[in-house]
Every structure is written in structure tokens, then in C-alpha cells.
Motif scaffolding. Structure first.
Motif, PDB file in Angstrom:
ATOM      1  N   LYS A  97       0.826  -1.136  -0.096  1.00  0.00           N
ATOM      2  CA  LYS A  97       0.065  -0.122  -0.015  1.00  0.00           C
ATOM      3  C   LYS A  97       1.055   1.235  -0.129  1.00  0.00           C
ATOM      4  O   LYS A  97       0.554   2.245  -0.847  1.00  0.00           O
ATOM      5  N   ALA A  98       1.831   1.160   0.698  1.00  0.00           N
ATOM      6  CA  ALA A  98       2.924   2.405   0.856  1.00  0.00           C
ATOM      7  C   ALA A  98       3.699   2.533  -0.552  1.00  0.00           C
ATOM      8  O   ALA A  98       3.685   3.778  -0.721  1.00  0.00           O
ATOM      9  N   TRP A  99       3.977   1.455  -1.088  1.00  0.00           N
ATOM     10  CA  TRP A  99       4.799   1.333  -2.472  1.00  0.00           C
ATOM     11  C   TRP A  99       3.662   2.137  -3.547  1.00  0.00           C
ATOM     12  O   TRP A  99       4.188   2.763  -4.246  1.00  0.00           O
ATOM     13  N   LYS A 100       2.458   1.561  -3.435  1.00  0.00           N
ATOM     14  CA  LYS A 100       1.542   2.322  -4.484  1.00  0.00           C
ATOM     15  C   LYS A 100       1.490   3.821  -4.298  1.00  0.00           C
ATOM     16  O   LYS A 100       1.382   4.540  -5.094  1.00  0.00           O
ATOM     17  N   ASN A 101       1.264   4.419  -2.989  1.00  0.00           N
ATOM     18  CA  ASN A 101       1.147   5.743  -2.661  1.00  0.00           C
ATOM     19  C   ASN A 101       2.289   6.361  -3.035  1.00  0.00           C
ATOM     20  O   ASN A 101       2.195   7.590  -3.676  1.00  0.00           O
ATOM     21  N   SER A 102       3.499   5.776  -2.944  1.00  0.00           N
ATOM     22  CA  SER A 102       4.580   6.559  -3.271  1.00  0.00           C
ATOM     23  C   SER A 102       4.985   6.647  -4.835  1.00  0.00           C
ATOM     24  O   SER A 102       5.444   7.655  -5.500  1.00  0.00           O
ATOM     25  N   LEU A 103       4.349   5.498  -5.620  1.00  0.00           N
ATOM     26  CA  LEU A 103       4.330   5.575  -7.014  1.00  0.00           C
ATOM     27  C   LEU A 103       3.168   6.754  -7.425  1.00  0.00           C
ATOM     28  O   LEU A 103       3.623   7.457  -8.664  1.00  0.00           O
ATOM     29  N   VAL A 104       2.062   6.648  -6.812  1.00  0.00           N
ATOM     30  CA  VAL A 104       1.267   7.773  -7.359  1.00  0.00           C
ATOM     31  C   VAL A 104       1.762   9.012  -6.901  1.00  0.00           C
ATOM     32  O   VAL A 104       1.829  10.152  -7.806  1.00  0.00           O
ATOM     33  N   GLN A 105       2.553   9.504  -5.663  1.00  0.00           N
ATOM     34  CA  GLN A 105       3.109  10.846  -5.541  1.00  0.00           C
ATOM     35  C   GLN A 105       4.135  11.269  -6.519  1.00  0.00           C
ATOM     36  O   GLN A 105       4.381  12.170  -6.743  1.00  0.00           O
ATOM     37  N   GLU A 106       5.107  10.093  -7.064  1.00  0.00           N
ATOM     38  CA  GLU A 106       6.266  10.291  -8.137  1.00  0.00           C
ATOM     39  C   GLU A 106       5.641  10.534  -9.381  1.00  0.00           C
ATOM     40  O   GLU A 106       6.511  10.440 -10.165  1.00  0.00           O
ATOM     41  N   LYS A 107       4.225  10.212  -9.569  1.00  0.00           N
ATOM     42  CA  LYS A 107       3.407  10.327 -10.748  1.00  0.00           C
ATOM     43  C   LYS A 107       4.067   9.068 -11.690  1.00  0.00           C
ATOM     44  O   LYS A 107       4.196   9.392 -12.950  1.00  0.00           O
ATOM     45  N   VAL A 108       4.293   8.016 -11.350  1.00  0.00           N
ATOM     46  CA  VAL A 108       4.931   6.928 -12.109  1.00  0.00           C
ATOM     47  C   VAL A 108       4.033   5.483 -11.776  1.00  0.00           C
ATOM     48  O   VAL A 108       4.390   4.442 -12.043  1.00  0.00           O
ATOM     49  N   TYR A 109       2.693   5.740 -11.319  1.00  0.00           N
ATOM     50  CA  TYR A 109       1.939   4.681 -11.193  1.00  0.00           C
ATOM     51  C   TYR A 109       0.980   4.562 -12.158  1.00  0.00           C
ATOM     52  O   TYR A 109      -0.029   4.790 -12.517  1.00  0.00           O
ATOM     53  N   GLY A 111       1.462   1.767 -16.220  1.00  0.00           N
ATOM     54  CA  GLY A 111       2.349   0.829 -17.028  1.00  0.00           C
ATOM     55  C   GLY A 111       2.652  -0.558 -15.960  1.00  0.00           C
ATOM     56  O   GLY A 111       1.708  -0.882 -15.269  1.00  0.00           O
ATOM     57  N   GLY A 112       3.960  -0.887 -16.130  1.00  0.00           N
ATOM     58  CA  GLY A 112       4.168  -2.086 -15.449  1.00  0.00           C
ATOM     59  C   GLY A 112       4.335  -1.668 -14.088  1.00  0.00           C
ATOM     60  O   GLY A 112       4.060  -2.839 -13.049  1.00  0.00           O
ATOM     61  N   ASN A 113       4.341  -0.582 -13.440  1.00  0.00           N
ATOM     62  CA  ASN A 113       4.279  -0.265 -12.063  1.00  0.00           C
ATOM     63  C   ASN A 113       3.038  -0.589 -11.567  1.00  0.00           C
ATOM     64  O   ASN A 113       2.725  -1.378 -10.610  1.00  0.00           O
ATOM     65  N   ARG A 114       1.934  -0.025 -12.286  1.00  0.00           N
ATOM     66  CA  ARG A 114       0.525  -0.157 -11.750  1.00  0.00           C
ATOM     67  C   ARG A 114       0.282  -1.706 -11.934  1.00  0.00           C
ATOM     68  O   ARG A 114      -0.489  -2.308 -10.955  1.00  0.00           O
ATOM     69  N   THR A 115       0.566  -2.620 -12.932  1.00  0.00           N
ATOM     70  CA  THR A 115       0.410  -3.836 -13.144  1.00  0.00           C
ATOM     71  C   THR A 115       0.946  -4.722 -12.115  1.00  0.00           C
ATOM     72  O   THR A 115       0.402  -5.556 -11.464  1.00  0.00           O
ATOM     73  N   GLN A 116       2.378  -4.323 -11.832  1.00  0.00           N
ATOM     74  CA  GLN A 116       2.917  -4.967 -10.606  1.00  0.00           C
ATOM     75  C   GLN A 116       2.091  -4.946  -9.179  1.00  0.00           C
ATOM     76  O   GLN A 116       2.051  -5.927  -8.527  1.00  0.00           O
ATOM     77  N   ILE A 117       1.695  -3.610  -8.868  1.00  0.00           N
ATOM     78  CA  ILE A 117       0.999  -3.582  -7.754  1.00  0.00           C
ATOM     79  C   ILE A 117      -0.338  -4.493  -7.696  1.00  0.00           C
ATOM     80  O   ILE A 117      -0.501  -5.367  -6.752  1.00  0.00           O
TER      81      ILE A 117
END
Length: 145
Positions: A97-109, A111-117
Motif C-alpha cells: 500500500k505504501a509502495w503504491k502511494n509513493s508511485l502515485v506521488q512520484e507520478k509513476v503509477y 504501465g508496469g508499476n501499476r500492473t505489478q501492484i
């Protein structure tokens, strides 16, 4: 078909998932999402009893992890109870959950990041690979950021 009373149904779901977590069939299980904290809180005495019976634990979740695994309306703004046996499983969920939140904040959520979560969440829920693939592919209602 006979109408099923909601509270008893929810208790049955919690008890069934606790049995699966206890038996090692699932690492993490979720109660059905509830519309209010009051509805969820009404289930807590039964949840405690069920967890004591099966040697499992629970975590109150008011900000559920939203991924492409499930339609967004299923969990957005809902209240849930997470069921697990080992503390490290809850830790994995919270880190995901924290990883997803950091990806969203970094605006990289995306493609592959989103799918990996979504895949990691499905694995944490002990879903088979084919089920994870199908749930993501068939999800008609994904989160818009």
C-alpha cells in the motif's frame, strides 16, 4: 430464493475466510467491503471470536488498497476487515500500500508499476496466476488518477 440477512452473511464470510487463512489456503483474506465504519464495527465482536477460534488476526482497514485487481467502486470509500495469520503478511500488505502511494506521488503509477501492484496484491491474497490475469484483464472499472 430466500432473502439472506446481511449481518449473518457477513459473519459467515469472515468465519469461512478465517478457516482458509488458518489452514494456509490463503495468506490474506478480506471481509466484504462495507459502506460504513459502523457496519464494519458491528462485526468486530464476531471477528474477534472467529480469530480466537482459528488462531488468526485481523486488521481494520478504512483506506483499502485500490488496484486494477478489482473494480474501483468495489473498494473505494469502503471499510474492510483484513484477516491473516502471520504478522509479516500484514506487513507485506502495508508495504504494498505504501509502495503504491509513493508511485502515485512520484507520478509513476502506470504501465508496469501499476500492473505489478495489482499482481502483488493478487499473490498476497493467494489467488492463482490465471485468476489474477483474468481479474485484471476483465476489470471494466479501473481507478482514474
Amino acid at each position: 430464493m430466500q432473502n439472506i440477512e446481511s449481518f449473518s452473511y457477513q459473519c459467515g464470510v469472515i468465519d469461512c475466510f478465517n478457516e482458509m487463512v488458518c489452514a494456509g489456503v490463503k495468506n490474506l483474506a478480506l471481509s466484504h467491503p462495507l459502506d460504513s465504519a459502523a457496519e464494519r464495527d458491528a462485526l468486530l465482536p464476531f471477528t474477534r471470536e472467529s480469530c480466537n477460534r482459528y488462531g488468526t488476526q485481523f486488521y481494520i482497514e478504512d483506506e483499502p488498497l485500490l488496484t486494477d485487481l478489482f473494480p474501483i467502486s468495489m473498494n473505494a470509500g469502503k471499510h474492510n476487515i483484513l484477516l491473516y495469520r502471520a504478522d509479516h503478511i500484514l506487513g507485506q500488505y502495508l508495504r504494498l500500500k505504501a509502495w503504491k502511494n509513493s508511485l502515485v506521488q512520484e507520478k509513476v503509477y502506470f504501465g508496469g508499476n501499476r500492473t505489478q501492484i495489482a499482481w502483488d496484491y493478487g499473490r498476497l491474497l493467494s489467488y492463482p496466476e490465471e485468476a489474477i490475469r483474468r481479474l485484471i484483464a476483465d476489470n471494466p472499472e479501473k481507478e482514474q488518477l
